[in-house]
Scaffold this motif. Structure first.
Motif, mmCIF file in Angstrom:
data_model
loop_
_atom_site.group_PDB
_atom_site.id
_atom_site.type_symbol
_atom_site.label_atom_id
_atom_site.label_comp_id
_atom_site.label_asym_id
_atom_site.label_seq_id
_atom_site.Cartn_x
_atom_site.Cartn_y
_atom_site.Cartn_z
ATOM 1 N N ALA A 92 0.834 -1.208 0.000
ATOM 2 C CA ALA A 92 0.000 0.000 0.000
ATOM 3 C C ALA A 92 0.867 1.256 0.000
ATOM 4 O O ALA A 92 0.625 2.193 -0.776
ATOM 5 N N VAL A 93 1.890 1.290 0.847
ATOM 6 C CA VAL A 93 2.805 2.430 0.909
ATOM 7 C C VAL A 93 3.506 2.604 -0.435
ATOM 8 O O VAL A 93 3.604 3.714 -0.980
ATOM 9 N N ARG A 94 3.977 1.508 -0.991
ATOM 10 C CA ARG A 94 4.692 1.536 -2.269
ATOM 11 C C ARG A 94 3.792 2.024 -3.395
ATOM 12 O O ARG A 94 4.163 2.910 -4.173
ATOM 13 N N GLU A 95 2.595 1.461 -3.506
ATOM 14 C CA GLU A 95 1.692 1.822 -4.603
ATOM 15 C C GLU A 95 1.256 3.277 -4.521
ATOM 16 O O GLU A 95 1.176 3.966 -5.541
ATOM 17 N N LEU A 96 0.959 3.769 -3.312
ATOM 18 C CA LEU A 96 0.556 5.166 -3.165
ATOM 19 C C LEU A 96 1.665 6.086 -3.670
ATOM 20 O O LEU A 96 1.413 7.016 -4.444
ATOM 21 N N ALA A 97 2.898 5.832 -3.255
ATOM 22 C CA ALA A 97 4.024 6.672 -3.662
ATOM 23 C C ALA A 97 4.310 6.532 -5.159
ATOM 24 O O ALA A 97 4.498 7.537 -5.857
ATOM 25 N N GLU A 98 4.354 5.307 -5.658
ATOM 26 C CA GLU A 98 4.668 5.088 -7.070
ATOM 27 C C GLU A 98 3.656 5.751 -7.994
ATOM 28 O O GLU A 98 4.020 6.411 -8.956
ATOM 29 N N GLU A 99 2.373 5.548 -7.699
ATOM 30 C CA GLU A 99 1.337 5.994 -8.623
ATOM 31 C C GLU A 99 0.963 7.461 -8.461
ATOM 32 O O GLU A 99 0.606 8.113 -9.439
ATOM 33 N N THR A 100 1.017 7.991 -7.235
ATOM 34 C CA THR A 100 0.529 9.359 -7.011
ATOM 35 C C THR A 100 1.616 10.331 -6.569
ATOM 36 O O THR A 100 1.442 11.537 -6.685
ATOM 37 N N GLY A 101 2.708 9.822 -6.002
ATOM 38 C CA GLY A 101 3.742 10.676 -5.430
ATOM 39 C C GLY A 101 3.482 11.027 -3.975
ATOM 40 O O GLY A 101 4.333 11.605 -3.306
ATOM 41 N N TYR A 102 2.315 10.669 -3.450
ATOM 42 C CA TYR A 102 1.987 11.003 -2.061
ATOM 43 C C TYR A 102 2.570 9.987 -1.083
ATOM 44 O O TYR A 102 2.663 8.800 -1.374
ATOM 45 N N ARG A 103 2.957 10.511 0.085
ATOM 46 C CA ARG A 103 3.346 9.696 1.238
ATOM 47 C C ARG A 103 2.370 10.060 2.356
ATOM 48 O O ARG A 103 1.930 11.212 2.438
ATOM 49 N N ALA A 104 2.051 9.107 3.219
ATOM 50 C CA ALA A 104 1.061 9.335 4.274
ATOM 51 C C ALA A 104 1.693 9.268 5.653
ATOM 52 O O ALA A 104 2.567 8.445 5.901
ATOM 53 N N ARG A 105 1.208 10.116 6.538
ATOM 54 C CA ARG A 105 1.657 10.124 7.933
ATOM 55 C C ARG A 105 0.911 9.065 8.748
ATOM 56 O O ARG A 105 1.469 8.465 9.655
ATOM 57 N N GLU A 106 -0.371 8.828 8.404
ATOM 58 C CA GLU A 106 -1.188 7.856 9.140
ATOM 59 C C GLU A 106 -1.896 6.918 8.182
ATOM 60 O O GLU A 106 -2.297 7.314 7.087
ATOM 61 N N TRP A 107 -2.072 5.687 8.667
ATOM 62 C CA TRP A 107 -2.698 4.630 7.871
ATOM 63 C C TRP A 107 -3.735 3.891 8.716
ATOM 64 O O TRP A 107 -3.602 3.803 9.934
ATOM 65 N N ALA A 108 -4.730 3.313 8.038
ATOM 66 C CA ALA A 108 -5.704 2.434 8.692
ATOM 67 C C ALA A 108 -6.142 1.377 7.680
ATOM 68 O O ALA A 108 -6.391 1.698 6.510
ATOM 69 N N GLN A 109 -6.226 0.142 8.134
ATOM 70 C CA GLN A 109 -6.732 -0.922 7.255
ATOM 71 C C GLN A 109 -8.208 -1.113 7.525
ATOM 72 O O GLN A 109 -8.622 -1.320 8.671
ATOM 73 N N ALA A 110 -9.000 -1.043 6.465
ATOM 74 C CA ALA A 110 -10.445 -1.197 6.604
ATOM 75 C C ALA A 110 -10.868 -2.654 6.532
ATOM 76 O O ALA A 110 -11.768 -3.072 7.252
ATOM 77 N N GLY A 111 -10.261 -3.427 5.695
ATOM 78 C CA GLY A 111 -10.657 -4.819 5.533
ATOM 79 C C GLY A 111 -10.184 -5.361 4.208
ATOM 80 O O GLY A 111 -9.271 -4.813 3.588
ATOM 81 N N VAL A 112 -10.818 -6.422 3.772
ATOM 82 C CA VAL A 112 -10.489 -7.080 2.514
ATOM 83 C C VAL A 112 -11.766 -7.248 1.719
ATOM 84 O O VAL A 112 -12.828 -7.547 2.289
ATOM 85 N N LEU A 113 -11.675 -7.059 0.413
ATOM 86 C CA LEU A 113 -12.833 -7.333 -0.437
ATOM 87 C C LEU A 113 -12.457 -8.405 -1.434
ATOM 88 O O LEU A 113 -11.299 -8.533 -1.832
#
Length: 192
Positions: A92-113
């Protein structure tokens, strides 16, 4: 929950009928609950993640990307396949940075679909990200996508009009609405 044994199928044999870079297609012979046999064709998938990036002003980071099977550009949240042995959060961290350039300070997992239960075992982990800072993107070779932002209301309106049809993104909007309404909690953490 009830006892589901009367619904379970038992695998008698399994054959790999195709193996590509992404997909592993199987054809299994199963024993049905009534004792008869049947075949089940399905795709084995390593799993994926989807990230709901939330900006401080409430807008959401979204992507527009051409999806060949549908022959059209789709509106969706950042997502990607989990590499072998890779934890979902790392992906998730990798994909967010690779695709958008954004890095996040906080994360939460909602679940699996599970988006295609009739023909695939793919599970997509749903992650929320906030406290975003923009940096450089690092798209994969051959990956082309546009990054923009939208409000929840704008995305819901696009869904209502059939412009947003991606299942994982629609599920993420459901999670977002319920979290914002206080019905579905999220446990936020800051990575170390």
């Amino acid at each position: 929950m009830t006892d589901d044994d009367h619904l379970r199928e038992t695998t008698v044999s399994s054959e790999q009928v195709y193996r590509g870079r992404l997909l592993d297609v199987r054809c299994d012979t199963v024993r049905l609950p009534n004792g008869r046999t049947a075949t089940r064709e399905y795709v084995v998938h390593p799993g994926a993640v989807m990230v709901v990036p939330m900006l401080e002003d409430g807008r959401l980071v979204i992507e527009r990307q051409y999806r060949h099977p549908l022959q059209r550009v789709m509106l969706e949240f950042p997502a990607g396949k989990i590499d072998e042995g890779e934890p979902g959060f790392t992906c998730a961290v990798r994909e967010l940075a690779e695709e958008t350039g954004y890095r996040a300070r906080e994360w939460a997992q909602a679940g699996v679909l599970h988006n295609a239960i009739g023909y695939s075992n793919e599970g997509i982990e749903i992650w929320f990200a906030r406290g975003l800072t923009l940096g450089e993107r690092g798209l994969d070779d051959g990956e082309f996508l546009d990054v923009s932002t939208a409000t929840l209301e704008e995305l819901l309106e696009r869904a209502r009009h059939g412009e947003l049809t991606d299942a994982k993104t629609l599920i993420a909007l459901l999670w977002l609405q319920n979290w914002q309404a206080g019905r579905w909690p999220l446990s936020w953490f800051a990575p170390t």
